[in-house]
Write a protein that holds these residues in place. Structure first.
Motif, PDB file in Angstrom:
ATOM      1  N   ARG B 276       0.856  -1.229  -0.081  1.00 33.10           N
ATOM      2  CA  ARG B 276       0.013   0.039   0.027  1.00 33.10           C
ATOM      3  C   ARG B 276       0.891   1.240  -0.102  1.00 33.10           C
ATOM      4  N   PRO B 277       0.503   2.260  -0.566  1.00 34.12           N
ATOM      5  CA  PRO B 277       1.311   3.453  -0.569  1.00 34.12           C
ATOM      6  C   PRO B 277       1.428   4.232   0.751  1.00 34.12           C
ATOM      7  N   GLU B 278       0.717   3.750   1.519  1.00 35.04           N
ATOM      8  CA  GLU B 278       0.641   4.397   2.839  1.00 35.04           C
ATOM      9  C   GLU B 278       1.873   3.512   3.604  1.00 35.04           C
ATOM     10  N   HIS B 279       2.325   2.614   3.254  1.00 32.31           N
ATOM     11  CA  HIS B 279       3.205   1.648   3.942  1.00 32.31           C
ATOM     12  C   HIS B 279       4.665   1.774   3.381  1.00 32.31           C
ATOM     13  N   LEU B 280       4.839   2.464   2.369  1.00 35.00           N
ATOM     14  CA  LEU B 280       6.148   2.722   1.771  1.00 35.00           C
ATOM     15  C   LEU B 280       6.310   4.185   2.616  1.00 35.00           C
ATOM     16  N   ARG B 281       7.651   4.131   3.137  1.00 40.90           N
ATOM     17  CA  ARG B 281       8.123   5.052   3.668  1.00 40.90           C
ATOM     18  C   ARG B 281       9.829   5.616   3.593  1.00 40.90           C
ATOM     19  N   LEU B 282       9.986   6.895   4.200  1.00 45.35           N
ATOM     20  CA  LEU B 282      11.220   7.230   4.050  1.00 45.35           C
ATOM     21  C   LEU B 282      12.241   6.310   4.790  1.00 45.35           C
ATOM     22  N   PRO B 283      13.448   5.901   4.449  1.00 47.30           N
ATOM     23  CA  PRO B 283      14.082   4.861   5.333  1.00 47.30           C
ATOM     24  C   PRO B 283      14.621   5.265   6.687  1.00 47.30           C
ATOM     25  N   ARG B 284      14.442   4.506   7.620  1.00 45.82           N
ATOM     26  CA  ARG B 284      15.136   4.707   9.002  1.00 45.82           C
ATOM     27  C   ARG B 284      16.290   3.803   9.133  1.00 45.82           C
ATOM     28  N   GLU B 285      16.666   3.920  10.534  1.00 40.49           N
ATOM     29  CA  GLU B 285      17.787   2.929  10.715  1.00 40.49           C
ATOM     30  C   GLU B 285      17.344   1.857  10.636  1.00 40.49           C
ATOM     31  N   GLY B 286      18.147   0.708  10.241  1.00 43.60           N
ATOM     32  CA  GLY B 286      17.678  -0.734  10.282  1.00 43.60           C
ATOM     33  C   GLY B 286      16.918  -1.235   9.176  1.00 43.60           C
ATOM     34  N   ASP B 287      16.366  -0.307   8.496  1.00 42.06           N
ATOM     35  CA  ASP B 287      15.584  -0.866   7.304  1.00 42.06           C
ATOM     36  C   ASP B 287      16.459  -1.377   6.039  1.00 42.06           C
ATOM     37  N   HIS B 288      16.291  -2.471   5.781  1.00 33.42           N
ATOM     38  CA  HIS B 288      17.242  -3.042   4.637  1.00 33.42           C
ATOM     39  C   HIS B 288      16.619  -3.517   3.327  1.00 33.42           C
ATOM     40  N   GLN B 289      15.484  -3.284   3.065  1.00 29.58           N
ATOM     41  CA  GLN B 289      14.535  -3.354   1.728  1.00 29.58           C
ATOM     42  C   GLN B 289      14.697  -1.979   1.525  1.00 29.58           C
ATOM     43  N   ILE B 290      15.208  -1.444   0.369  1.00 25.35           N
ATOM     44  CA  ILE B 290      15.170  -0.120  -0.105  1.00 25.35           C
ATOM     45  C   ILE B 290      14.861   0.015  -1.422  1.00 25.35           C
TER      46      ILE B 290
END
Ligand SMILES: Nc1ncnc2c1ncn2[C@@H]1O[C@H](COP(=O)(O)OP(=O)(O)O)[C@@H](O)[C@H]1O
Ligand SMILES: [Mg+2]
Lengths: 299, 355
Positions: B276-290
């Motif tokens: 969902r568009p609302e679940h895509l977000r700007l990366p934070r610490e620890g995000d690995h799927q970018i």
């Protein structure tokens, strides 16, 4: 204000557009009627060598005493009331049937208007033969079905003659009523009937509480047209019975025709026309008023 | 108060037109079920079968455990609000509301009291003597509702009752509806093609397409775990990103980026990914799927910006993401995180949910 300005200009244009038509109508309708009223104050017949002589209200006084006139009014009233009644009932039944979806509905609808579209004189001739005492198909059918023993002289008996002309008129004009009522029925949304049935209504209740009130304007319009036609009925009667037997089916228009064309009593004929016209206008105006109220109700 | 059950309901108008196919579901007392689906998917047909306006070709409708198939609409004790409102044009508001009670021969005093109660709840008191033609769309809608409420029916049916209102009014009436029906004990079946109405009003949602029940569940379930690709794309606004992808070992390639598949997926060569568009977000610490790409469209929705992104490495691949409007980001080489728990996986052939 600008808006008034525009409205004024439109009004002026509107008048200019309708004036030719209004003039034409005045010439064609108003003039003869006014002339009839005017002529009604004169005596103009064989005794005056067909010269108009002013006689005031004499013609109208004569009318009050004229039994044949009152009989013709009575005949016309009977003819009108029963024709309209049967046409309304049968027309409503036919309209309700035509409002249902079925195969070939378009064809049936077209066939249904045919009697109305045919010339009255032709139809009257046909009915005269149908009701003929010796060769008529109606007698033949009834005798064969053993409903009657001996042939009946339908157009020769005063009561049956009236019944016969009413039957012919009903046959010819019921479809006109049906088509007008059908237009009313078709303007009623199916949703209303469904909502009403969910509300717990039986089909008969829906007919009384939804159908009838919503087609009331169409009923009034149909009856108005039919009243005007039936009250002035001429061709059908003239061809079928000529007003007979013994004046039993003589309508006002037939009597006026005889007064003017046979007795050459122009002044009295004109007075008859004036009175008939007033009666007609009065009833139409009353019905129109009722119609307006109905429409105000529907809003 | 009575449970409503539909058992194997099928309606066929002809061999080709079968708008309802083998539908079974039940609605308990006090439950608010919404039938949602695109136009022509058979929603109205279902309501009409419950109401008794149409006979099912197969299957049964039960109200309070009783088979109502043989009963006429008037004997089922249901109330229905039509999309067109179906108000009687020649009757006043008062008469419209009272009509169902009058036809059932209730005592005059009782009728008066019930009409008064309903008209107070819906704010119709000043309009009782008017005819429907003299009412605004919103007022007509409330009269139609009042006509249903006074009946105290075993089941409420509403067929797209808000679709003829303008957007602002629709939102307001939607809130009113929610309050009114929260106090009602009877089951409610509400039809709409608007997924927002379905999500906000219901305790249970049935998503329909093509005459088939696609999913039945709470609004939350439908939103969080859509049962198939159709439900995923139909529910949620803006629409979910749905991307058919080739499988490479235990991952898929989203342009230049790699997205891991969950471990329990069947081994097939392709798969459909949804996020969902609302679940895509700007990366934070620890995000690995970018995923990375260039923004080619920004739509300002007020609270947030809906951005469209062309993914690096595949020019045909676009993603839409909803970002808070106070966030700062650049249109070039924008990086977005795909949280693994928010990704939906569907089978390419059956389109059924895999995870
Ligand atoms: N009386 C009918 N005869 C034939 N087909 C119908 C009839 N009523 C509805 N349909 C068809 O059934 C399908 C579903 O209609 P409907 O239930 O009104 O859809 P929805 O309410 O979901 O928009 C449509 O394709 C419609 O054309
Ligand atoms: Mg519909």
């Amino acid at each position: 204000m600008t808006q008034d300005y525009i409205r004024q200009r439109e009004k002026r244009t509107g008048w200019m557009l309708v004036i030719p038509a209004v003039l034409l109508l005045l010439l064609v309708y108003a003039f003869p009627i006014l002339r009839a009223f005017w002529l009604g104050f004169f005596t103009e017949n064989l005794s005056t060598n067909l010269q108009p002589e002013f006689s005031g209200l004499e013609n109208y006084g004569r009318m009050v005493q004229d039994g044949r006139f009152w009989q013709s009014i009575g005949n016309t009233a009977i003819f009108t009331v029963f024709s309209l009644l049967f046409e309304l009932i049968l027309g409503l039944i036919i309209a309700l049937a035509l409002d249902q979806a079925f195969r070939g509905r378009g064809l049936v609808r077209t066939i249904a208007i045919l009697p109305w579209a045919l010339p009255t004189a032709l139809i009257a001739l046909a009915w005269r033969w149908i009701f003929n005492a010796e060769y008529g198909v109606w007698n033949d059918i009834l005798v064969r079905l053993q409903i009657i023993g001996d042939p009946v002289n339908w157009l020769g008996d005063p009561n049956w003659a009236m019944v016969s002309v009413i039957a012919a008129d009903v046959w010819k004009t019921t479809s006109f009523v049906a088509i007008l009522l059908l237009a009313g029925l078709q303007s009623i949304s199916q949703d209303l009937y469904e909502a009403h049935s969910i509300d717990g209504a039986t089909p008969w209740q829906s007919f009384r509480q939804i159908t009838l009130p919503l087609i009331a304007p169409q009923i009034v319009i149909a009856m108005l047209f039919r009243f005007a036609q039936a009250f002035g009925i001429f061709d059908l009667i003239q061809v079928m019975t000529g007003g007979g037997p013994g004046g039993a089916t003589e309508m006002v228009s037939i009597y006026i025709y005889a007064t003017v064309m046979r007795y050459l009593d122009f002044g009295y004929g004109a007075a008859l026309v004036a009175v008939t016209f007033l009666i007609l206008i009065l009833v139409v105006a009353l019905a129109g008023l009722g119609l307006k109220r109905l429409q105000a109700n529907a809003e | 108060m009575a449970k409503l059950e539909l058992q194997n309901l099928t309606k066929a108008y002809s061999q080709k037109i079968v708008p309802v196919k083998d539908l079974s579901l039940s609605v308990e007392d006090g439950e608010f079920l919404t039938l949602v689906g695109p136009s022509g998917c058979g929603k109205s047909t279902i309501l009409r079968m419950i109401a008794g306006l149409d006979q099912p070709t197969e299957g049964r409708v039960l109200i309070g455990g009783k088979d109502v198939n043989p009963l006429a609409p008037g004997d089922r004790n249901i109330a229905m609000v039509f999309q067109s409102y179906a108000l009687y044009p020649h009757m006043s508001v008062q008469q419209n509301i009272a009509s169902g009670l009058k036809l059932r021969n209730l005592a005059t005093g009782d009728i008066q009291k019930r009409v008064q109660d309903a008209s107070r709840v819906l704010g119709l008191d000043p309009l009782l003597d008017r005819r429907p033609a003299k009412l605004s769309g919103g007022q007509r809608q409330r009269v139609a509702l009042a006509r249903a409420l006074v009946r105290n029916p075993d089941v409420f049916l509403l067929d797209e009752p808000l679709s003829n209102l303008d957007a602002l009014l629709r939102e307001q009436v939607r809130a009113d509806l929610k309050q009114i029906f929260e106090d009602q004990q009877s089951p409610v079946v509400y039809v709409t093609h608007d997924q927002t109405e379905a999500m906000t009003l219901s305790s249970k949602v049935a998503v329909l397409s093509d005459g088939y029940l696609q999913q039945l569940g709470s609004p939350n379930e439908i939103y969080k775990t859509p049962a198939n690709r159709f439900v995923a794309s139909f529910i949620g606004s803006p629409q979910m990103n749905i991307i058919p992808l080739e499988r490479v070992n235990n991952a898929v390639l989203l342009g230049d980026s790699k997205v891991d598949l969950p471990t329990n997926l069947p081994a097939k060569s392709s798969v459909i990914m949804g996020i969902r568009p609302e679940h895509l977000r700007l990366p934070r610490e620890g995000d690995h799927q970018i995923v990375q790409g260039n923004v080619f469209l920004v739509e300002n929705l007020g609270m947030s910006d809906l951005i469209s992104l062309r993914v690096h490495g595949d020019d045909n691949l676009t993603l839409r993401a909803l970002l808070p409007s106070d966030a700062t980001w650049s249109r070039e080489n924008l990086k977005l995180a795909l949280p693994p728990e928010s990704i939906h996986w569907f089978d390419t052939e059956t389109e059924a949910r895999l995870n």
